[in-house]
Motif scaffolding. Structure first.
Motif, PDB file in Angstrom:
ATOM      1  N   LEU A 128      48.121  52.700  37.344  1.00 39.52           N
ATOM      2  CA  LEU A 128      47.648  52.320  38.674  1.00 39.52           C
ATOM      3  C   LEU A 128      46.616  51.200  38.589  1.00 39.52           C
ATOM      4  O   LEU A 128      45.818  51.165  37.662  1.00 39.52           O
ATOM      5  CB  LEU A 128      47.022  53.526  39.368  1.00 39.52           C
ATOM      6  N   HIS A 129      46.683  50.314  39.560  1.00 35.35           N
ATOM      7  CA  HIS A 129      45.701  49.239  39.619  1.00 35.35           C
ATOM      8  C   HIS A 129      44.948  49.356  40.938  1.00 35.35           C
ATOM      9  O   HIS A 129      45.533  49.239  41.997  1.00 35.35           O
ATOM     10  CB  HIS A 129      46.375  47.873  39.567  1.00 35.35           C
ATOM     11  N   PHE A 130      43.686  49.601  40.819  1.00 33.52           N
ATOM     12  CA  PHE A 130      42.846  49.635  42.018  1.00 33.52           C
ATOM     13  C   PHE A 130      42.217  48.262  42.177  1.00 33.52           C
ATOM     14  O   PHE A 130      42.061  47.535  41.203  1.00 33.52           O
ATOM     15  CB  PHE A 130      41.742  50.681  41.859  1.00 33.52           C
ATOM     16  N   TYR A 131      41.834  47.953  43.382  1.00 37.11           N
ATOM     17  CA  TYR A 131      41.234  46.647  43.597  1.00 37.11           C
ATOM     18  C   TYR A 131      39.880  46.784  44.275  1.00 37.11           C
ATOM     19  O   TYR A 131      39.737  47.491  45.259  1.00 37.11           O
ATOM     20  CB  TYR A 131      42.149  45.757  44.427  1.00 37.11           C
ATOM     21  N   ASN A 132      38.968  46.082  43.704  1.00 34.63           N
ATOM     22  CA  ASN A 132      37.647  45.995  44.304  1.00 34.63           C
ATOM     23  C   ASN A 132      37.636  44.747  45.178  1.00 34.63           C
ATOM     24  O   ASN A 132      37.762  43.636  44.679  1.00 34.63           O
ATOM     25  CB  ASN A 132      36.594  45.896  43.201  1.00 34.63           C
ATOM     26  N   VAL A 133      37.534  44.948  46.471  1.00 34.13           N
ATOM     27  CA  VAL A 133      37.569  43.811  47.387  1.00 34.13           C
ATOM     28  C   VAL A 133      36.273  43.766  48.194  1.00 34.13           C
ATOM     29  O   VAL A 133      36.269  43.441  49.375  1.00 34.13           O
ATOM     30  CB  VAL A 133      38.780  43.891  48.337  1.00 34.13           C
ATOM     31  N   LYS A 134      35.229  44.097  47.529  1.00 35.27           N
ATOM     32  CA  LYS A 134      33.929  44.070  48.169  1.00 35.27           C
ATOM     33  C   LYS A 134      33.654  42.671  48.702  1.00 35.27           C
ATOM     34  O   LYS A 134      33.994  41.671  48.066  1.00 35.27           O
ATOM     35  CB  LYS A 134      32.884  44.426  47.113  1.00 35.27           C
ATOM     36  N   SER A 135      33.011  42.613  49.832  1.00 31.43           N
ATOM     37  CA  SER A 135      32.854  41.320  50.480  1.00 31.43           C
ATOM     38  C   SER A 135      31.994  40.367  49.666  1.00 31.43           C
ATOM     39  O   SER A 135      32.105  39.160  49.786  1.00 31.43           O
ATOM     40  CB  SER A 135      32.238  41.512  51.856  1.00 31.43           C
ATOM     41  N   SER A 136      31.152  40.927  48.821  1.00 36.37           N
ATOM     42  CA  SER A 136      30.246  40.047  48.087  1.00 36.37           C
ATOM     43  C   SER A 136      30.927  39.373  46.900  1.00 36.37           C
ATOM     44  O   SER A 136      30.359  38.499  46.271  1.00 36.37           O
ATOM     45  CB  SER A 136      29.048  40.852  47.590  1.00 36.37           C
ATOM     46  N   LEU A 137      32.130  39.787  46.605  1.00 41.98           N
ATOM     47  CA  LEU A 137      32.800  39.214  45.438  1.00 41.98           C
ATOM     48  C   LEU A 137      33.478  37.895  45.802  1.00 41.98           C
ATOM     49  O   LEU A 137      33.965  37.715  46.916  1.00 41.98           O
ATOM     50  CB  LEU A 137      33.853  40.179  44.901  1.00 41.98           C
ATOM     51  N   ALA A 138      33.520  37.017  44.841  1.00 31.58           N
ATOM     52  CA  ALA A 138      34.235  35.767  45.058  1.00 31.58           C
ATOM     53  C   ALA A 138      35.719  35.999  44.869  1.00 31.58           C
ATOM     54  O   ALA A 138      36.563  35.419  45.554  1.00 31.58           O
ATOM     55  CB  ALA A 138      33.734  34.713  44.077  1.00 31.58           C
ATOM     56  N   GLN A 139      36.030  36.852  43.943  1.00 31.52           N
ATOM     57  CA  GLN A 139      37.416  37.170  43.634  1.00 31.52           C
ATOM     58  C   GLN A 139      37.551  38.684  43.592  1.00 31.52           C
ATOM     59  O   GLN A 139      36.620  39.371  43.209  1.00 31.52           O
ATOM     60  CB  GLN A 139      37.768  36.615  42.252  1.00 31.52           C
ATOM     61  N   PRO A 140      38.712  39.166  43.976  1.00 28.89           N
ATOM     62  CA  PRO A 140      38.887  40.615  43.849  1.00 28.89           C
ATOM     63  C   PRO A 140      38.870  41.019  42.380  1.00 28.89           C
ATOM     64  O   PRO A 140      39.107  40.190  41.505  1.00 28.89           O
ATOM     65  CB  PRO A 140      40.259  40.867  44.466  1.00 28.89           C
ATOM     66  N   GLN A 141      38.587  42.259  42.164  1.00 32.32           N
ATOM     67  CA  GLN A 141      38.630  42.754  40.791  1.00 32.32           C
ATOM     68  C   GLN A 141      39.699  43.825  40.691  1.00 32.32           C
ATOM     69  O   GLN A 141      39.847  44.636  41.590  1.00 32.32           O
ATOM     70  CB  GLN A 141      37.286  43.366  40.396  1.00 32.32           C
ATOM     71  N   MET A 142      40.389  43.795  39.605  1.00 30.69           N
ATOM     72  CA  MET A 142      41.431  44.792  39.407  1.00 30.69           C
ATOM     73  C   MET A 142      40.954  45.813  38.398  1.00 30.69           C
ATOM     74  O   MET A 142      40.426  45.473  37.349  1.00 30.69           O
ATOM     75  CB  MET A 142      42.689  44.101  38.877  1.00 30.69           C
ATOM     76  N   LEU A 143      41.152  47.063  38.737  1.00 27.59           N
ATOM     77  CA  LEU A 143      40.764  48.130  37.823  1.00 27.59           C
ATOM     78  C   LEU A 143      42.005  48.930  37.478  1.00 27.59           C
ATOM     79  O   LEU A 143      42.625  49.522  38.356  1.00 27.59           O
ATOM     80  CB  LEU A 143      39.728  49.027  38.489  1.00 27.59           C
ATOM     81  N   VAL A 144      42.361  48.894  36.243  1.00 29.04           N
ATOM     82  CA  VAL A 144      43.581  49.561  35.824  1.00 29.04           C
ATOM     83  C   VAL A 144      43.249  50.975  35.371  1.00 29.04           C
ATOM     84  O   VAL A 144      42.363  51.161  34.541  1.00 29.04           O
ATOM     85  CB  VAL A 144      44.240  48.804  34.663  1.00 29.04           C
ATOM     86  N   VAL A 145      43.962  51.920  35.893  1.00 34.84           N
ATOM     87  CA  VAL A 145      43.790  53.284  35.402  1.00 34.84           C
ATOM     88  C   VAL A 145      45.090  53.718  34.755  1.00 34.84           C
ATOM     89  O   VAL A 145      46.112  53.835  35.408  1.00 34.84           O
ATOM     90  CB  VAL A 145      43.421  54.250  36.537  1.00 34.84           C
ATOM     91  N   SER A 146      45.031  53.887  33.474  1.00 34.14           N
ATOM     92  CA  SER A 146      46.247  54.254  32.759  1.00 34.14           C
ATOM     93  C   SER A 146      46.338  55.742  32.556  1.00 34.14           C
ATOM     94  O   SER A 146      47.375  56.258  32.195  1.00 34.14           O
ATOM     95  CB  SER A 146      46.266  53.595  31.383  1.00 34.14           C
TER      96      SER A 146
END
Lengths: 740, 1116
Positions: free
Chosen positions: B580-598
């Protein structure tokens, strides 16, 4: 005496070795009577700017179980082009490349001044250094910012081809992928679950090379390094990583009132070790762990997250009240051993006001040769400068660090190896040189040191096995060869060979000679190491008793009081920290640790070393104490008053200003060179920090005897500890009675 | 059920008349037709011959009695055949009652169609003559079917021979289509059958005597040519199918399987490829039919060879039950070759017409429907009407099966009429009706009865000058809180009655207080989480890009309470394959972050902050993310997926955020990757028809049940969008959506070009539609009845509380009531449905729907005030749930039984005395047989060979939460002839039968899930030009999914109609163009539910006959 001192100094400078005895008793019986075993402190990579490495491979004895390296002690028949091994007496032909040798044309390794020689060998692929940052994000904002700064700074210190990786952790563990554009990507692990190395590699998509993981994008096949998305050459991901570190946030999970943040240090390390294990086994690598608190969940947990339950103290441990201790220690030991087996070292940079679980985690560094640095905050120069010190460079511009070291010891047949104490693990190589009697890490004549610095020093313990009834012929000499293979920080594979020899002496007839060859300093450190080693594994009082039994005839007053054996007033973490450094520093530093140095500055003359005694604490003096871990400047009562009055600002009291500055300058010199950087304390009479000094000095004057002795000088120490005077008196009494 | 009870009552006719009189119908009419197409039908006969066994015996009788005569003979409106004197019928009925509801249809002969109708108007009752005839008559009728030529002759052998020859020629064409299979149908059987035939014939006869066969004949409607042969030999009932030796040889294994299942239908067609292929056969036939035969009767498609299969099962079991051997025939009948059937049919126009009923209701409804009158049945769901809430809930919220409830359990039991209500708590009202008012009773919360906790409603009686009120549900007296006190007027009503919605309206909402919240905490606004499969299949089909593209705009349309405000719903994104890939889309980020949970074995949410965000705050990051997702996975080669962990992930995220919400899962394949909830492919068509068939509807493992339970606890509703290319085990994957009040959408073989529109429309609607979360529904009733059973998408922890993690505006819950005491006619029966939910803005509310119906002590009153559409809704849900635990066949039997009992009870207790041969139906339920037949023929209960297990499971789940309007159109599709399009009104629909299709016409068929545009082969050029922009039939691109936009009134109007149809349904219907004689026509014909279905379902006529027979047996 002078001759011996010179000899000892010369040997240390050339070979990095200090023996407790420089004449060896010729039989086992005599050796045991000497109490202090034949042993040495050996600094494998002692910096030798004057020793250029040779560019060829060493010549080895052809006997299978010997393999000793050709050295100046070997008998060489230049005509027959053969040499006799001085350890096994095997006669070996020279290799073809040595065809041209003669008495006048000798290779370096045969010359006596090259008792230590370093070879550069071309073996296997050269793999770049690997630095894997494991960063705790459960920090105060301030700390985190400081740490981020330090980390970003460190990137600029790394060689461009070094591989870097980043793991962050808090409640979860994140392994960051460094090669991606756009979206920052990381793999997340739950902080509570102990995973096997295989599981970790599977979850990171490392099992099938390339094309795995969600990002099926083809990876550049140029080098093996590229195949691992988590470890990338710094020159390629510099920007990415800097940004990544810049965007690093504190662990977002809320920490309720009365709780500690959940910190998954154990899993983070497990992942780090698993990652390296799967990608770069047997390659030089540093895992650098930065923690701001104790592990509070998952495997390796040291304390629960309830703040009302304090972290274990020595008291708890003695009462067997530390419920996580054994489990956590076991976990980290297993991890340390795995890491050591793969040649990866683990550094721990722990900065927190409370304990961080170093007691449990210390083995990670101890087993793998990593550093432990303990501080109060990442936002202190103690940390930043120490951390920079890790990346210090030698005169060639190479890091003062080496990887994957293997030390092998060969001895002539009268000697056997009992063990070693230092930042190493046994390689379990049983050979003819191995004694059954173990001291320290024994049962082997090979040790692995995953990471080495020029100051890493091992205590090597030997045993004379020659029987009393088989005397060694007059003039017989014993020899020891240290062969250290390692990966230089410029990725070269190197072998350093040190061959030393000492004369045998018959203890009965030459007892004076043996006595005079005794190296008190080396012996003190070596025995202290033994003591610490035992302290690590045994109960404190037992060790003291053992030490007293063993050393009753030795001057070990300060050692008894040192934090290496005494745990009073120290947290378990501090004890671990001190012991960690004690077992790896060279002789000089070790001595400082045992008996701190005290300098006195005054208008009465140049700075002078004074007795580490409460009587040295005088109102008109400035004292500088160096305990290795602390550097204390103590202004006497009068000085302090002057300073408060601001005399140093007045032009007419320039001399006072200089007096104040002198110890600071000296302290700065020490601060700059020492690793880890000591805690720098500038205090004065009556200051709260003065306790650092007061706890070290010999309590010759205490509240008990103060008035009895009058008030002529010094400052009373409020303690019940016995003073050196009392100790000596007692010692004398015992010595007399026991010898009687 | 209680069927047996009745039977004793009706002894008179019982045996003598096996109910099959039906055969008699239609003959006259068709005779000509038959002659018309000798060729086409001939083949049928062939097969028929196979089963002729039955026929031969019959033959004799027929000859003796011309069926036709009967009809014509029938003079009276109730033109029961005189034979069995009406007297025989249990004359019980009080006249009054009779008129009230029942109509007797006469299966008149040729002209019949009109006859019945004409007759109808005058008498409320219509008698249905069809079956009435004594058995004797029967045979003749059967003969009539047999086909024009052969039947008359009747000698078994002869017909066979005759038929066959013709048949073979035809076969070739068929065979080609079905894969040589059709033969099974005709060809196969023919040879063997014929050969065997003679011999077989005897055996059958042997069974019950000559009779059985006849009966079979009559039922002969049953298409299956093949089976018949077998049947005879075997014991008549169920066995026949399985065995059919002849068929086997020819037919593929599948066919056999089916045959087991569904005795009737499957035989021929199914075997090859499935129902679809069958159609080809039919087509072939049809075309033939069309060409020649039709000419005489333009109105109908030629003879419809469709095989009449009513719940195949039904017949058989019954047959067994009966003592009378004669009865047996019915099952066999099914075996009869389709051809014959068509021949001997009753005039379809003579039997109750759904269209007629619908149109009548429309015509009747001119005034707005006011809910103030207790026990008044609302207009049909097909009628447009306005509702005025005057104290009872609008029928848009609540519809009942019976608006006159029997007073006692005995009555209810006797009538077998299900007492149920279909409740759609959050239904959307048309713009001209006011949505429920929101009432705030202040800090104390809504005022409720102390004992039963019913909420304040118009039924509460205020007493003692308004200081107390008496609960009309439990009669308990409760103090009126001071702040709520109000004086009463002289009639005892509160003065403020009309100022307070809760005192004057049937539906309204209360603002709930914190006591009504979970953990006594005001809920957080809900969250929507999008979980997107990014495995190879999803990426390759273009799905991932489509979703991401669409989400960008869709996120602006999240549900909100106040249209002026931004939605407070937070969103989160996850992609997954094996991990699974979760995404951090916090407004303060310039780019989303992907968090992989294996670590899928032990799911957790890797981040808290930044996962669920406000759309407006994080718009930039979200858009960047949605842009990048398709790119990131463009080269993926991962084909394996997980599923359980995906839902767990969403659930955990909601847990972490401490809110309710909805998961949108876009999934493509069977989750075979190692993880909890991993599934194995268990698709095994061999199980169909066996007792193990039910296991196919059950989830594979308990994992998803437990997961569903957790989801419900958290208020996590799951909507599942499936895009399978093969078996994905909908039965298992659907467990969580179904238990959490979610929906399952399925797009098999998803292709971006052709399915995008449908998917996106569904998605839009699904995301935008009003929805409540973390809901609990409780139905309270007045003493005497109790809500005992619930059907729908929800979860129940106890027997009273319906828990819905999510409840949207399209979900309906069917509630069944049972007596636990007597009801009184005075007070009637009250029910109050209270739904506690969290609105999309995070407000906790209670929606109350009140409903009062009358109670009756006379059965006739009950039958007078029922609603068939609602009954069908209940019965279908009941049956579809039944297949989980019972063999499908048993379920069908039960259905048929229950209906037969309902109707028999009416006949026995309410209808005026008449001939036993008459089929007398209550006016309110005259469509029950046709609708029931549709239920029996649905893919769930009677799957064709090409209906996948997934399809069945999908439909089963889908129906369970449909409201009445949806089930109605689903079971009886709307078929519109596109004529006179220029005018504003919709054309009047035609009945779902191929006969109604004109070769020269264009028709629109709508089922709520599908939308077909059928184009006749000889349609006028002008019409083609207007609709398609091309003058030639051949140039029409049958793959088009939308009509070209042409500037002419016809095109415009047609598109308008299509749009309006789509707007009415909760799911977008893709337009499928069907050209006559095209391959796609097979699918289309599947929805002509009055015809025999390819999978073996009986035609309407046949089923009606069968039902009549059943009834008569019950009465006898």
């Amino acid at each position: 005496m002078t001759t011996y001192q010179e000899f000892i100094q010369q040997n240390e400078d050339r070979d990095g070795v200090r023996f407790s005895w420089n004449l060896w008793p010729s039989s086992r019986l005599e050796a045991t009577r000497l109490v202090v075993p034949v042993s040495c402190l050996f600094t494998p990579l002692k910096e030798r700017p004057d020793l250029p490495p040779v560019q060829y491979e060493p010549v080895l004895c052809s006997r299978a179980n010997c393999k000793a390296v050709l050295n100046p002690l070997c008998q060489v028949d230049f005509r027959a082009k053969v040499w006799a091994c001085n350890f096994c007496f095997q006669r070996n032909p020279f290799p073809p490349s040595y065809a041209g040798i003669s008495e006048v044309n000798q290779p370096a390794e045969l010359m006596p001044q090259f008792s230590t020689i370093e070879y550069i060998v071309q073996r296997g692929p050269q793999t770049p250094l690997i630095f894997l940052y494991v960063v705790d994000t459960c920090l105060e904002e301030e700390d985190l910012q400081a740490l981020k700064g330090s980390l970003q700074m460190s990137l600029s210190l790394l060689p461009p081809n070094a591989l870097v990786g980043l793991i962050t952790f808090g409640r979860m563990v994140q392994v960051h992928e460094l090669s991606c554009e756009g979206i920052a990507k990381s793999y997340v692990f739950r902080g509570t679950k102990d995973l096997t190395s295989k599981q970790i590699q599977e979850m990171l998509g490392l099992m099938k090379p390339a094309a795995t993981g969600p990002q099926g994008r083809p990876v550049a096949p140029q080098d093996a390094a590229a195949s691992c998305r988590f470890l990338q050459p710094i020159h390629r991901v510099d920007m990415n990583l800097t940004d990544l570190l810049g965007e690093l946030q504190r662990d977002p999970w809320p920490v309720p009132q009365g709780k500690r943040p959940l910190r998954s240090t154990g899993v983070a390390l497990s992942v780090a070790v698993g990652l390296l294990e799967g990608t770069f086994p047997n390659t030089g690598a540093r895992v650098m762990l930065f923690v701001g608190g104790p592990p509070t969940q998952g495997p390796g947990m040291v304390v629960g997250d309830e703040l009302k339950i304090p972290i274990r103290s020595w008291h708890d441990i003695q009462k067997d009240n530390a419920r996580h201790l054994k489990k956590a220690t076991k976990f980290y030991e297993a991890l340390g051993n795995r890491s050591a087996a793969n040649g990866h070292s683990i550094d721990i940079y722990a900065c927190a006001l409370d304990q961080t679980g170093l007691l449990e985690m210390k083995c990670l560094s101890n087993l793998t040769g990593g550093h432990i640095v303990m501080g109060d905050s990442f936002n202190t120069s103690l940390f930043t400068q120490t951390f920079q010190g890790v990346f210090s460079k030698d005169h060639n511009g190479d890091f003062r660090m080496a990887f994957g070291g293997v030390l092998e010891i060969k001895t002539s047949r009268e000697l056997k190896v009992c063990g070693a104490i230092g930042p190493c693990v046994s390689l379990n190589s049983k050979g003819p040189y191995v004694s059954e009697n173990e001291m320290g890490i024994g049962g082997t004549n090979q040790w692995k040191m995953c990471s080495l610095t020029p100051s890493s020093t091992l205590g090597i313990y030997l045993e004379v096995v020659n029987q009393h009834n088989a005397p060694i012929p007059q003039g017989g000499r014993g020899a020891i060869q240290f062969v250290t293979q390692y990966q230089h920080s410029n990725t070269q594979k190197r072998i350093r060979v040190t061959t030393i020899t000492r004369n045998w002496a018959d203890a009965q007839s030459q007892i004076q000679h043996i006595e005079s060859s005794f190296d008190q300093e080396a012996a003190a450190v070596l025995m202290a190491r033994l003591g610490v080693f035992r302290a690590e594994s045994e109960e404190g009082p037992d060790v003291l008793r053992w030490l007293d039994r063993q050393l009753i005839r030795l001057f070990m007053f300060h050692l008894r009081r040192s934090p290496f054996l005494q745990v009073f007033n120290n947290s378990p973490d501090e004890s671990s920290y001190y012991r960690h450094h004690f077992t790896r520093q060279d002789l000089t530093q070790s001595l400082i640790m045992i008996q701190p140095i005290l300098y006195s500055y005054s208008f009465h003359g140049p700075p002078e070393p004074v007795l580490l005694d409460s009587s040295s604490i005088l109102p008109d003096r400035i004292l500088l104490m160096d305990t290795f871990f602390q550097l204390v400047i103590y202004n006497g009562e009068t000085i302090a008053q002057w300073q408060k009055a601001g005399y140093q600002e007045m032009p007419e009291y320039q001399n006072f200003k200089q007096l104040l500055k002198a110890p600071q300058d000296d302290a700065n010199d020490i601060l700059e060179t020492r690793f880890p950087m000591p805690r720098y304390i500038n205090t004065e009479h009556g200051g709260s920090q003065a306790r650092f000094l007061l706890s070290k000095v010999n309590p010759s004057q205490t509240h008990n005897n103060l008035y009895a002795w009058g008030q002529e000088s010094g400052a009373p120490i409020l303690t019940d500890d016995v003073s050196l005077q009392v100790f000596m008196d007692h010692l004398k009494k015992l010595a007399v009675s026991s010898s009687a | 059920m209680n069927v047996n009870q009745h039977t004793p009552m009706a002894p008179p006719y019982g045996q003598p008349q096996p109910s099959y009189g039906q055969p008699g119908y239609g003959q006259p009419t068709y005779a000509p037709l038959d002659s018309g197409y000798p060729a086409p039908y001939a083949p049928h006969n062939g097969p028929a011959s196979a089963y002729h066994p039955g026929i031969p015996p019959q033959a004799p009788p027929p000859s003796s009695q011309p069926p036709t005569s009967h009809y014509s003979a029938q003079p009276q409106p109730s033109y029961s055949q005189s034979h069995p004197p009406a007297s025989s019928a249990p004359s019980q009925l009080p006249p009054s009652s009779a008129p009230a509801g029942s109509q007797q249809y006469y299966p008149s002969s040729a002209p019949p169609s009109q006859q019945p109708i004409s007759s109808l108007p005058p008498t409320s009752q219509q008698r249905f003559v069809s079956p009435g005839q004594p058995q004797h008559t029967f045979p003749p009728s059967s003969t009539s079917y047999a086909g024009p030529a052969p039947p008359p002759t009747q000698p078994a052998s002869t017909p066979v021979t005759q038929t066959q020859p013709p048949f073979h020629p035809h076969q070739p064409p068929f065979s080609s289509a079905p894969g040589g299979q059709p033969p099974a149908f005709t060809t196969g059987p023919p040879p063997p059958a014929q050969g065997s035939f003679p011999p077989q014939a005897p055996p059958p006869s042997s069974q019950p005597g000559s009779f059985p066969p006849p009966s079979s004949v009559s039922s002969g409607q049953y298409p299956s040519s093949m089976p018949p042969p077998q049947q005879p030999p075997q014991s008549q009932p169920p066995t026949y199918h399985p065995g059919p030796p002849p068929p086997q040889a020819q037919m593929p294994p599948t066919s056999i399987g089916q045959s087991n299942h569904q005795p009737p239908g499957p035989q021929g067609p199914p075997s090859p490829t499935g129902p679809l292929q069958q159609p080809p056969l039919q087509q072939g036939m049809q075309t033939g039919a069309f060409g020649q035969p039709r000419s005489p009767q333009p109105g109908y498609g030629g003879p419809y060879q469709g095989q009449p299969n009513y719940g195949a099962p039904a017949p058989t079991p019954q047959a067994q039950k009966r003592l009378d051997p004669d009865a047996i025939p019915s099952p066999q009948a099914s075996d009869m070759p389709p051809v014959q059937k068509s021949r001997h049919r009753i005039d379809p126009d003579a039997i109750p017409s759904p269209i007629q009923v619908i149109e009548d209701d429309k015509a009747k409804t001119t005034e707005p429907f006011t809910t103030g009158v207790r026990g008044q049945a609302p207009p049909l769901v097909t009628t447009n009407f306005q509702v005025k809430d005057q104290g009872n809930a609008s029928p848009r919220f609540v519809r009942c099966t019976a608006y006159n409830m029997p007073c006692t359990a005995d009555m209810a039991k006797q009538s077998q009429v299900p007492l149920a209500a279909v409740i759609k708590p959050l239904a959307i009202l048309p713009p001209d009706e006011t949505p429920p008012y929101l009432v705030d009773h202040g800090e104390g919360g809504p005022i409720r009865c102390n004992r039963c906790k019913a909420y304040m409603c118009p039924y509460m009686q205020f007493i003692e000058g308004g200081r107390r009120f008496q609960c009309s549900f439990c009669s308990c007296v409760t103090e009126v809180p001071p702040h709520y006190f109000q004086h009463l007027d002289h009639t005892g009503r509160r003065v403020d009655c009309y100022d307070r919605p809760e005192l004057s309206l049937g539906s309204y909402e209360f603002l709930a207080t914190v006591d009504y919240c979970k953990n006594n905490k005001i809920p957080q606004p809900p969250a929507y989480i999008f979980l997107i499969d990014v495995s190879y299949n999803a990426v390759k089909s273009g799905l991932v890009s489509i979703i991401c593209q669409e989400l960008k705009s869709l996120l602006d349309h999240l549900p909100r309470e106040n249209p002026e405000m931004d939605s407070v719903i937070r969103v989160g994104f996850v992609t997954y394959n094996k991990v699974l890939h979760f995404y951090n889309v916090k407004s303060s980020l310039a780019q989303p972050q992907m968090l992989v949970v294996s670590d899928v074995s032990d799911m957790f949410v890797p981040l808290l902050d930044g996962f669920l965000v406000n759309v407006n705050d994080s718009r930039q990051v979200i858009e960047s993310l949605l842009d990048q997702i398709p790119e990131m996975f463009a080269d993926t080669r991962e084909t394996e997926t997980v599923f359980g962990p995906v839902i767990q992930a969403g659930l955990e995220a909601l847990k972490a955020a401490d809110c309710a919400g909805k998961l949108f899962v876009f999934h493509t394949s069977l989750p075979i990757a190692e993880a909890p909830g991993k599934l194995k492919n268990r698709e095994d068509k061999k199980l169909i028809g066996t007792d193990k068939e039910k296991s196919l509807f059950q989830p594979q493992a308990g994992f998803y049940n437990n997961l569903a339970k957790e989801c419900v606890t958290q208020g996590c509703c799951v909507d599942l969008f499936l895009f399978p290319n093969q078996y994905v085990d909908v039965a298992t994957l659907g467990v969580v959506p179904v238990s959490t009040g979610g929906s399952v959408y399925k797009y098999t073989y998803f292709q971006a070009e052709s399915d995008q529109e449908r998917f996106l429309n569904d998605l839009r609607r699904d995301v935008q539609k009003p929805v409540g979360f973390d809901a609990v529904m409780r139905v309270r009733t007045s003493t005497g009845i109790r809500a005992t059973d619930f059907f729908g998408s929800f979860f129940m922890n106890n027997t009273t509380d319906v828990e819905l993690a999510g409840l949207d505006c399209d979900k309906a819950i069917t509630v069944e009531f049972k007596h636990d005491d007597k009801l009184s006619e005075e007070t009637g029966a009250l029910m109050q449905c209270a739904v506690l939910y969290t609105s999309c803005s995070g407000q906790r509310r209670l929606r109350i729907h009140n409903m009062a119906v009358n109670c009756c002590s006379q059965l006739a009153d009950l039958y007078r005030n029922c609603e068939t559409d609602t009954i069908i809704n209940f019965l279908s849900k009941y049956a579809f749930r039944g297949v989980l635990n019972n063999p499908t066949k048993a379920v069908r039997d039960t259905l048929v039984n229950q209906c037969a009992q309902i109707l028999a009870c009416y006949r026995k207790n309410c209808a005026s005395p008449s001939s036993a041969g008459q089929l007398i139906l209550p006016e309110c339920m005259k469509l029950l047989p046709v609708y029931l037949n549709c239920v029996l023929k649905s893919d769930v209960l009677l799957p064709g060979a090409d209906v996948s297990l997934d399809d069945r499971a999908y439909l089963r789940q889908l129906i369970s939460c449909m409201d009445v309007a949806e089930t109605h159109v689903f079971f009886y599709p709307r078929l519109l002839p596109l004529v006179k399009l220029e005018s504003g009104a919709l054309p009047v629909a035609v009945r779902d039968s191929e006969e109604r299709l004109s070769k020269g016409g264009v028709y629109l068929l709508e089922t709520g899930l599908h939308l077909f545009l059928w184009v006749g082969a000889s349609v006028q050029q002008e019409l083609l030009l207007n609709i398609f922009g091309t003058p030639s039939f051949g140039q029409i691109d049958s793959s088009m999914t939308s009509l070209p936009v042409l500037e002419n009134p016809i095109s415009q109007r047609l598109r308008e109609i299509i749009d309006s149809f789509r707007a009415q349904r909760s799911r977008y219907m893709k337009l499928i163009l069907v050209k006559q004689e095209d391959r796609a026509e097979l699918m289309f014909k599947h929805f002509l539910v009055e015809d025999k279905s390819a999978s073996g379902g009986a035609s309407y006529v046949d089923f009606l006959c069968h039902m009549h027979k059943e009834i008569r047996q019950l009465l006898s």
